[in-house]
Design an enzyme around this catalytic site. Structure first.
Site, mmCIF file in Angstrom:
data_model
loop_
_atom_site.group_PDB
_atom_site.id
_atom_site.type_symbol
_atom_site.label_atom_id
_atom_site.label_comp_id
_atom_site.label_asym_id
_atom_site.label_seq_id
_atom_site.Cartn_x
_atom_site.Cartn_y
_atom_site.Cartn_z
ATOM 1 N N ASP A 1 -12.774 -5.107 4.244
ATOM 2 C CA ASP A 1 -11.329 -5.198 3.984
ATOM 3 C C ASP A 1 -10.793 -6.234 4.968
ATOM 4 O OD1 ASP A 1 -8.713 -4.713 3.190
ATOM 5 O OD2 ASP A 1 -8.566 -2.716 4.106
ATOM 6 N N HIS B 1 -6.203 5.543 2.304
ATOM 7 C CA HIS B 1 -5.904 4.930 1.002
ATOM 8 C C HIS B 1 -6.764 5.617 -0.072
ATOM 9 C CE1 HIS B 1 -4.322 2.242 -1.814
ATOM 10 N NE2 HIS B 1 -4.840 1.090 -1.435
ATOM 11 N N ARG C 1 -8.157 0.504 -11.159
ATOM 12 C CA ARG C 1 -7.048 1.197 -10.486
ATOM 13 C C ARG C 1 -6.151 1.883 -11.516
ATOM 14 N NH1 ARG C 1 -5.430 -0.138 -5.301
ATOM 15 N NH2 ARG C 1 -4.308 1.817 -5.503
ATOM 16 N N ARG D 1 4.134 4.876 -0.503
ATOM 17 C CA ARG D 1 3.329 4.003 0.378
ATOM 18 C C ARG D 1 4.113 3.874 1.683
ATOM 19 N NH1 ARG D 1 0.051 -1.560 -0.650
ATOM 20 N NH2 ARG D 1 -1.352 -0.004 -1.511
ATOM 21 N N CYS E 1 -11.008 -4.056 -1.477
ATOM 22 C CA CYS E 1 -9.863 -3.507 -2.215
ATOM 23 C C CYS E 1 -8.833 -4.579 -2.578
ATOM 24 C CB CYS E 1 -9.208 -2.391 -1.406
ATOM 25 S SG CYS E 1 -8.476 -2.930 0.148
ATOM 26 N N GLN F 1 -7.313 4.206 -3.784
ATOM 27 C CA GLN F 1 -8.235 3.073 -3.809
ATOM 28 C C GLN F 1 -9.682 3.552 -3.758
ATOM 29 O OE1 GLN F 1 -7.672 -0.508 -3.799
ATOM 30 N NE2 GLN F 1 -9.838 -0.327 -4.298
HETATM 31 N N1 NVA Z 1 -6.159 -2.138 4.990
HETATM 32 C C1 NVA Z 1 -5.202 -2.816 4.155
HETATM 33 C C2 NVA Z 1 -5.326 -2.340 2.756
HETATM 34 C C3 NVA Z 1 -4.393 -3.016 1.787
HETATM 35 C C4 NVA Z 1 -4.547 -2.540 0.385
HETATM 36 C C5 NVA Z 1 -3.820 -2.584 4.687
HETATM 37 O O1 NVA Z 1 -3.490 -1.446 5.046
HETATM 38 O O2 NVA Z 1 -3.055 -3.534 4.775
HETATM 39 N N1 CP Z 2 -5.765 -2.606 -2.913
HETATM 40 C C1 CP Z 2 -4.446 -2.348 -2.866
HETATM 41 O O1 CP Z 2 -4.000 -1.234 -2.655
HETATM 42 O O2 CP Z 2 -3.687 -3.444 -3.094
HETATM 43 P P1 CP Z 2 -2.098 -3.521 -2.977
HETATM 44 O O3 CP Z 2 -1.755 -3.542 -1.507
HETATM 45 O O4 CP Z 2 -1.767 -4.829 -3.653
HETATM 46 O O5 CP Z 2 -1.485 -2.358 -3.652
#
Ligand code: NVA
Ligand code: CP
Length: 324
Positions: free
Chosen positions: A241, A149, A309, A122, A281, A152
């Site tokens: 989101d 992502h 997930r 990540r 998500c 997801q």
């Molecule tokens: N768009 C959000 C998704 C988190 C799972 C982020 O990147 O923070």
């Molecule tokens: N939806 C998702 O990826 O959540 P996290 O940021 O908690 O992993």
């Protein structure tokens, strides 16, 4: 005898099943992952006899997790998936390795390839993800970048299809900000042949790069509609989101005011199809991009999304490791 194999440092081209972005994985492989996930989920719920088939399929293989950003669901679901499939998991804390502090990404990646079987990343920059994969001999899984992502969104497709059947030709409406999760939805729309309607303030419209991806794809993949009420009409799935992602700066008051029209509420969902589903998500800023009471609405399937997930992570890992 004790020399390090030069190939470990130099990186010979090794073909592995990377899970980087949905538009780069052959549709038949994505379909195979979805099909596997459905079997894996049934087995996990004790719904068919072959539970043992999956119980030890990772056979102690080692999955590394390196997360530059926070995570609850992705980390937990990968850890649970690995352990439940009889694998082992190693958390690589970014403040405890040399990467970025005197060791190159290339050499770090070579070291990961020596000890791990698969790596979940990540990261902030998507370019870094690709750089890792270029130097890696083990499969790399994209656990989110500033741009995408995919784990997801594949889970979201699975969740929709589990409840409503094929997503092909369905209308998916994204409200708010065209962010990383949105971009993976666009990728998925091109593969699974559904239509995405984006509705949000102009400042948060899909970027030129996202639109470039659509060149060469059927035009109906994406429509932009300014009016959120018009946008959700006839929708099969509504998605939003957080307006501020982990890599984003704080929003100005004027941006928040503009975004307010695109908040998902029960009233807005009433304009969609009667059997519309709502997905997010998570994590959510309750009261900001969504009304607080949406989570108790029967159209809201966020918990199912989160639960799925783990099942999808199992099948993504199994595909990456050539286990089906
Ligand atoms: N768009 C959000 C998704 C988190 C799972 C982020 O990147 O923070
Ligand atoms: N939806 C998702 O990826 O959540 P996290 O940021 O908690 O992993």
């Amino acid at each position: 005898y004790y020399e390090i194999e030069p190939s470990i440092i130099k990186n010979e081209k090794v073909i592995v099943n990377n899970f980087l972005n949905l538009n780069e994985i052959a549709p038949k492989n994505l379909e195979a992952i979805l099909e596997d996930a459905s079997k894996v989920k049934k087995a996990a719920l004790g719904k068919f006899a072959s539970k043992e088939r999956y119980g030890n399929c990772l056979n102690k293989r080692l999955t590394g997790l390196l997360f530059e950003k926070l995570s609850t669901r992705t980390r937990l679901s990968f850890e649970a998936a690995v352990l439940k499939l009889g694998g082992q998991v190693l958390n690589l804390r970014k403040d405890e390795i040399h990467l970025g502090h005197g060791e190159t990404l290339e050499d770090t990646s070579a070291m990961f390839s020596l000890f791990l079987d698969v790596l979940v990343l990540r990261l902030y920059e998507e370019e870094k993800l690709y750089e890792f994969s270029r130097h890696s001999k083990i499969p790399i899984i994209n656990g989110l970048t500033n741009q995408s992502h995919p784990c997801q969104v594949l889970t979201d497709i699975f969740t929709f299809q589990e409840i409503r059947g094929s997503i092909s030709d369905k209308k998916v409406v994204w409200l708010g900000v065209a962010n990383n999760v949105f971009q993976s939805f666009l990728h998925a729309a091109a593969v699974f042949k559904f239509h995405v309607v984006f509705s949000g303030p102009i400042k948060f419209h899909p970027s030129t790069k996202m639109l470039e991806f659509l060149n060469g794809h059927d035009e109906s993949v994406l429509t932009v509609e300014q009016n959120p009420i018009v946008a959700v009409q006839n929708a099969d799935l509504v998605v939003t989101d957080k307006w501020v992602s982990m890599h984003d700066d704080k929003l100005r008051k004027s941006d928040l005011d503009d975004l307010e029209n695109f908040k998902v509420t029960k009233q807005l969902l009433d304009y969609a199809k009667q059997d519309v589903l709502f997905m997010h998500c998570l994590p959510a800023d309750k009261g900001q991009e969504v009304s607080r009471n949406i989570f108790e609405d029967k159209r809201c399937v966020v918990l199912k999304e989160a639960e799925n997930r783990m099942h999808l992570q199992k099948s993504i890992l199994r595909w990456c490791l050539n286990l089906f």
